[in-house]
Design a protein around this motif. Structure first.
Motif, mmCIF file in Angstrom:
data_model
loop_
_atom_site.group_PDB
_atom_site.id
_atom_site.type_symbol
_atom_site.label_atom_id
_atom_site.label_comp_id
_atom_site.label_asym_id
_atom_site.label_seq_id
_atom_site.Cartn_x
_atom_site.Cartn_y
_atom_site.Cartn_z
ATOM 1 N N TYR A 15 0.828 -1.208 0.000
ATOM 2 C CA TYR A 15 0.000 0.000 0.000
ATOM 3 C C TYR A 15 0.863 1.259 0.000
ATOM 4 C CZ TYR A 15 -3.527 -3.407 1.146
ATOM 5 O OH TYR A 15 -4.340 -4.506 1.119
ATOM 6 N N GLY A 16 0.495 2.191 -0.882
ATOM 7 C CA GLY A 16 1.230 3.440 -0.983
ATOM 8 C C GLY A 16 0.323 4.558 -1.440
ATOM 9 N N ALA A 92 1.807 3.697 16.913
ATOM 10 C CA ALA A 92 0.349 3.549 16.812
ATOM 11 C C ALA A 92 -0.264 4.803 16.192
ATOM 12 C CB ALA A 92 -0.239 3.300 18.191
ATOM 13 N N GLY A 93 -1.181 4.584 15.268
ATOM 14 C CA GLY A 93 -1.834 5.692 14.588
ATOM 15 C C GLY A 93 -1.033 6.257 13.433
ATOM 16 N N GLY A 94 0.185 5.752 13.243
ATOM 17 C CA GLY A 94 1.039 6.182 12.139
ATOM 18 C C GLY A 94 1.328 4.999 11.229
ATOM 19 N N THR A 95 2.607 4.653 11.122
ATOM 20 C CA THR A 95 2.962 3.500 10.297
ATOM 21 C C THR A 95 2.884 2.197 11.086
ATOM 22 O OG1 THR A 95 5.343 3.542 10.742
ATOM 23 C CG2 THR A 95 4.538 4.930 8.909
ATOM 24 N N GLU A 96 2.490 2.298 12.355
ATOM 25 C CA GLU A 96 2.322 1.122 13.220
ATOM 26 C C GLU A 96 3.630 0.342 13.368
ATOM 27 O OE1 GLU A 96 -0.460 0.718 14.875
ATOM 28 O OE2 GLU A 96 -1.707 2.134 13.770
ATOM 29 N N GLY A 97 4.756 1.047 13.395
ATOM 30 C CA GLY A 97 6.049 0.401 13.560
ATOM 31 C C GLY A 97 6.645 -0.158 12.285
ATOM 32 N N THR A 98 5.967 0.017 11.169
ATOM 33 C CA THR A 98 6.445 -0.480 9.887
ATOM 34 C C THR A 98 7.382 0.542 9.246
ATOM 35 O OG1 THR A 98 4.406 -1.715 9.538
ATOM 36 C CG2 THR A 98 5.719 -1.237 7.588
ATOM 37 N N THR A 100 8.513 2.457 6.385
ATOM 38 C CA THR A 100 7.991 2.867 5.083
ATOM 39 C C THR A 100 9.034 3.754 4.402
ATOM 40 O OG1 THR A 100 6.867 4.795 6.036
ATOM 41 C CG2 THR A 100 5.596 2.748 5.885
ATOM 42 N N VAL A 101 8.781 4.103 3.148
ATOM 43 C CA VAL A 101 9.709 4.945 2.389
ATOM 44 C C VAL A 101 8.959 6.153 1.846
ATOM 45 C CG1 VAL A 101 11.224 5.073 0.371
ATOM 46 C CG2 VAL A 101 11.190 2.994 1.775
ATOM 47 N N VAL A 102 9.493 7.336 2.138
ATOM 48 C CA VAL A 102 8.944 8.594 1.636
ATOM 49 C C VAL A 102 9.939 9.168 0.634
ATOM 50 C CG1 VAL A 102 8.191 10.932 2.235
ATOM 51 C CG2 VAL A 102 7.734 9.036 3.807
ATOM 52 N N THR A 103 9.454 9.455 -0.573
ATOM 53 C CA THR A 103 10.281 10.063 -1.619
ATOM 54 C C THR A 103 9.665 11.407 -1.968
ATOM 55 O OG1 THR A 103 10.751 7.852 -2.489
ATOM 56 C CG2 THR A 103 11.259 9.738 -3.932
ATOM 57 N N ILE A 104 10.465 12.469 -1.864
ATOM 58 C CA ILE A 104 9.995 13.814 -2.161
ATOM 59 C C ILE A 104 10.817 14.342 -3.327
ATOM 60 C CG2 ILE A 104 9.444 16.096 -1.236
ATOM 61 C CD1 ILE A 104 10.607 13.547 1.200
ATOM 62 N N ALA A 123 1.558 -1.424 5.623
ATOM 63 C CA ALA A 123 1.130 -2.811 5.793
ATOM 64 C C ALA A 123 -0.352 -2.999 5.514
ATOM 65 C CB ALA A 123 1.451 -3.288 7.210
ATOM 66 N N ASP A 124 -1.132 -1.921 5.628
ATOM 67 C CA ASP A 124 -2.568 -2.068 5.396
ATOM 68 C C ASP A 124 -3.168 -0.762 4.878
ATOM 69 O OD1 ASP A 124 -3.134 -0.394 7.696
ATOM 70 O OD2 ASP A 124 -2.904 -2.157 8.971
ATOM 71 N N GLU A 125 -4.398 -0.871 4.427
ATOM 72 C CA GLU A 125 -5.091 0.286 3.862
ATOM 73 C C GLU A 125 -5.360 1.361 4.905
ATOM 74 O OE1 GLU A 125 -8.617 -0.863 1.734
ATOM 75 O OE2 GLU A 125 -7.535 -2.380 0.583
ATOM 76 N N ALA A 126 -5.624 0.974 6.141
ATOM 77 C CA ALA A 126 -5.944 1.951 7.186
ATOM 78 C C ALA A 126 -4.766 2.892 7.427
ATOM 79 C CB ALA A 126 -6.340 1.240 8.475
ATOM 80 N N ALA A 127 -3.558 2.359 7.528
ATOM 81 C CA ALA A 127 -2.374 3.203 7.735
ATOM 82 C C ALA A 127 -2.163 4.101 6.525
ATOM 83 C CB ALA A 127 -1.144 2.341 7.991
ATOM 84 N N ARG A 128 -2.310 3.545 5.331
ATOM 85 C CA ARG A 128 -2.180 4.363 4.117
ATOM 86 C C ARG A 128 -3.206 5.476 4.104
ATOM 87 N NH1 ARG A 128 -4.422 1.872 -0.861
ATOM 88 N NH2 ARG A 128 -6.280 2.393 0.328
ATOM 89 N N ASP A 129 -4.450 5.163 4.424
ATOM 90 C CA ASP A 129 -5.515 6.158 4.374
ATOM 91 C C ASP A 129 -5.295 7.277 5.392
ATOM 92 O OD1 ASP A 129 -6.577 4.616 2.354
ATOM 93 O OD2 ASP A 129 -8.236 3.824 3.573
ATOM 94 N N ARG A 130 -4.794 6.943 6.574
ATOM 95 C CA ARG A 130 -4.482 7.988 7.569
ATOM 96 C C ARG A 130 -3.441 8.951 7.021
ATOM 97 N NH1 ARG A 130 -4.714 3.587 11.045
ATOM 98 N NH2 ARG A 130 -2.444 3.395 11.116
#
Length: 152
Positions: A15-16, A92-98, A100-104, A123-130
């Motif tokens: 998910y991205g 919690a409420g962010g990437t949930e400890g996963t 991730t990679v941010v490219t700007i 890891a899931d749609e909920a984290a992506r959607d937040r």
């Protein structure tokens, strides 16, 4: 000896998201905001431990609605005034400890910049959607704070 940069394996976290925004500031100002001046637009003042060095870990905290959130990562790629890529880990409420990679990416446009942000490896749609909801607000804040004169 310089160790090679180990890029996170995102294959099991598909998910991205992508966000684009026209920014008033120039690419050099925005690049510097992402690599050296996080505490002037995003992070809690005094919480940033960050140097723009590939593979070097960084830490900062944000404060939102009375909550402090630690953020960890490291720069994966830096192309001055053009690109910053970093890992991004929150709880919690962010990437949930996963990790991730941010490219700007910063592209000159008229007197400002077209900023493209891609955030991958959720890891899931909920984290992506937040994050899909948060990043436009974060970029608006960046635009407002960098449109003002910045110390050199």
């Amino acid at each position: 000896m310089v160790e090679p940069v180990r890029v996170p394996d995102l294959s099991s976290r598909p998910y991205g998201l992508e966000v684009e925004r026209a920014m008033a500031a120039s690419p050099p100002v925005l690049y510097r905001a992402w690599t050296e001046r996080f505490d002037q637009w995003f992070a809690a003042p005094g919480s940033v431990l960050m140097r723009p060095i590939v593979n070097e870990p960084f830490f900062f905290e944000t404060e939102y609605e009375g909550m402090r959130s630690p953020h960890y990562g490291r720069f994966l790629r830096l192309v001055p005034d053009h690109l910053a890529e970093l890992t991004w880990v929150t709880g919690a409420g962010g990437t949930e400890g996963t990790e991730t990679v941010v490219t700007i990416e910063f592209t000159p446009k008229d007197s400002g910049t077209r900023l493209r942000l891609a955030h991958a490896g959720f890891a899931d749609e909920a984290a992506r959607d937040r994050h899909a909801q948060a990043w436009p607000m974060v970029l608006e804040q960046l635009d407002q704070r960098t449109a003002e004169p910045v110390e050199r």
